[in-house]
Design a protein around this motif. Structure first.
Motif, PDB file in Angstrom:
ATOM      1  N   VAL A  45       0.844  -1.199   0.000  1.00 41.46           N
ATOM      2  CA  VAL A  45       0.000   0.000   0.000  1.00 41.46           C
ATOM      3  C   VAL A  45       0.878   1.248   0.000  1.00 41.46           C
ATOM      4  O   VAL A  45       0.603   2.214  -0.727  1.00 41.46           O
ATOM      5  N   LEU A  46       1.945   1.232   0.793  1.00 42.27           N
ATOM      6  CA  LEU A  46       2.868   2.370   0.828  1.00 42.27           C
ATOM      7  C   LEU A  46       3.504   2.602  -0.534  1.00 42.27           C
ATOM      8  O   LEU A  46       3.687   3.752  -0.958  1.00 42.27           O
ATOM      9  N   ASP A  47       3.846   1.515  -1.202  1.00 45.33           N
ATOM     10  CA  ASP A  47       4.439   1.636  -2.548  1.00 45.33           C
ATOM     11  C   ASP A  47       3.444   2.264  -3.515  1.00 45.33           C
ATOM     12  O   ASP A  47       3.821   3.100  -4.356  1.00 45.33           O
ATOM     13  N   SER A 105       4.031   5.732  -5.511  1.00 46.20           N
ATOM     14  CA  SER A 105       4.096   5.779  -6.978  1.00 46.20           C
ATOM     15  C   SER A 105       2.968   6.630  -7.571  1.00 46.20           C
ATOM     16  O   SER A 105       3.151   7.273  -8.608  1.00 46.20           O
ATOM     17  N   GLU A 106       1.795   6.659  -6.917  1.00 50.02           N
ATOM     18  CA  GLU A 106       0.641   7.353  -7.495  1.00 50.02           C
ATOM     19  C   GLU A 106       0.471   8.783  -6.997  1.00 50.02           C
ATOM     20  O   GLU A 106      -0.256   9.572  -7.612  1.00 50.02           O
ATOM     21  N   THR A 107       1.135   9.123  -5.880  1.00 51.36           N
ATOM     22  CA  THR A 107       0.975  10.480  -5.334  1.00 51.36           C
ATOM     23  C   THR A 107       2.295  11.211  -5.129  1.00 51.36           C
ATOM     24  O   THR A 107       2.307  12.431  -4.953  1.00 51.36           O
ATOM     25  N   GLY A 108       3.405  10.470  -5.129  1.00 49.22           N
ATOM     26  CA  GLY A 108       4.697  11.090  -4.851  1.00 49.22           C
ATOM     27  C   GLY A 108       4.967  11.303  -3.374  1.00 49.22           C
ATOM     28  O   GLY A 108       6.008  11.863  -3.003  1.00 49.22           O
ATOM     29  N   VAL A 109       4.065  10.859  -2.504  1.00 47.29           N
ATOM     30  CA  VAL A 109       4.220  11.049  -1.063  1.00 47.29           C
ATOM     31  C   VAL A 109       4.805   9.785  -0.442  1.00 47.29           C
ATOM     32  O   VAL A 109       4.310   8.680  -0.646  1.00 47.29           O
ATOM     33  N   ASP A 110       5.868   9.971   0.325  1.00 49.13           N
ATOM     34  CA  ASP A 110       6.527   8.861   1.011  1.00 49.13           C
ATOM     35  C   ASP A 110       6.056   8.846   2.461  1.00 49.13           C
ATOM     36  O   ASP A 110       6.543   9.613   3.294  1.00 49.13           O
TER      37      ASP A 110
END
Length: 310
Positions: free
Chosen positions: A92-94, A98-103
């Protein structure tokens, strides 16, 4: 500087925009949140399901846009027990990355406790002496104690109000036998970690944070949030003991009509009250002061501490 803080909790996903610099209290400028209830979007294996992940990504995209619109220099993003415990949390974090640019940084339970303690210490100051801090979240209960800015001890126990409600209170209003069994379970699990906290010394100030404690204090007569953060608020154990039998007889809809209780959290209030009662009993606390600062403010203050002074 203006910062955006994205807090992904078990119940709520919250974007808070603050104006902050070292040596000053963070000043809230904008708030946007939704009750995503990520911990309820679990399949039979405990994995976050498609709708939960999609909802998180949609809100994160919205938060990024809002943070840019509000002029934030950076976005601090963190997650707690729901993502920490899910077997597919990394996937889910990945997807979020990848879809929002938020880490999203996933905090451990001990880190949650330490950062919340930092926020409480800064709010009340050094004159408070030895602090004990308790925070009931959706998935876990955090406890920290100490005399400095970093606690001597910080622990996390899986006694969150949302978790306990899902696992143990299935009727509305809750079944008496389920309430009795949950009360016993809470006290057994809390007693297992109380010893090290108690051995570290009696606190000079005992403090509660989180929506659950604020709601319990409000129904017990504490000032409403509209009166502002600087009004002292306290939860007394005698008042809580009077309320628990009433809360267990109410439906979630009836509890939602109480002052300071939202419809989205009303179903969790009984479990939260049982945890609060166990905390005050096992730690021999006649009252808890309610602090308006908690984990989010701790994250902000920790980030500011890391910046080089200009």
């Amino acid at each position: 500087m203006r910062l955006g803080v994205l807090d992904v909790g078990s119940n709520t996903v919250h974007l808070l925009v603050v104006d902050a610099h070292r040596g000053a209290a963070p000043l809230p400028a904008y708030s946007h949140k939704t009750e995503l209830r990520l911990a309820e979007h679990l399949d039979k294996d405990g994995k976050i399901d498609q709708s939960g992940a999609d909802g998180l990504i949609a809100f994160t995209k919205e938060a990024v846009t809002l943070a840019e619109d509000k002029g934030c220099e950076s976005l601090l993003a963190f997650a707690t027990s729901a993502l920490r415990e899910a077997p597919n949390g990394e996937k889910v974090l990945d997807r979020v990355r990848s879809e929002t640019g938020v880490d999203l940084e996933v905090l451990s339970g001990d880190e949650e406790a330490r950062l919340t303690f930092l926020a409480v210490r800064r709010w009340f100051g050094w004159s408070s002496g030895r602090l004990a801090v308790f925070d009931i979240g959706g998935g876990s209960l955090e406890i920290a104690a100490g005399s400095d800015e970093q606690p001597t001890i910080a622990v996390s126990v899986q006694l969150g109000a949302g978790r306990l409600t899902r696992e143990a209170l299935t009727a509305d209003p809750p079944d008496k036998d389920q309430v009795r069994a949950l009360r016993r379970r809470i006290r057994l699990e809390l007693a297992a970690v109380a010893g090290p906290v108690l051995r570290a010394g009696k606190p000079q100030r005992s403090v509660a944070t989180s929506k659950t404690f604020r709601s319990l204090a409000r129904i017990s007569g504490a000032a409403p949030s509209a009166d502002g953060p600087y009004v002292p608020r306290t939860l007394n154990r005698d008042d809580l003991n009077d309320w628990i039998p009433k809360l267990t007889k109410m439906t979630a809809a009836e509890r939602a009509a109480l002052p300071g209780v939202s419809a989205g959290r009303s179903s969790q209030l009984v479990a939260g009250a049982l945890v609060a009662d166990a905390v005050m009993d096992l730690f021999d606390l006649p009252a808890l002061e309610v602090c308006p600062w908690a984990l989010r403010e701790g994250v902000i203050l920790s980030r500011l501490d890391q910046l080089q002074p200009r």
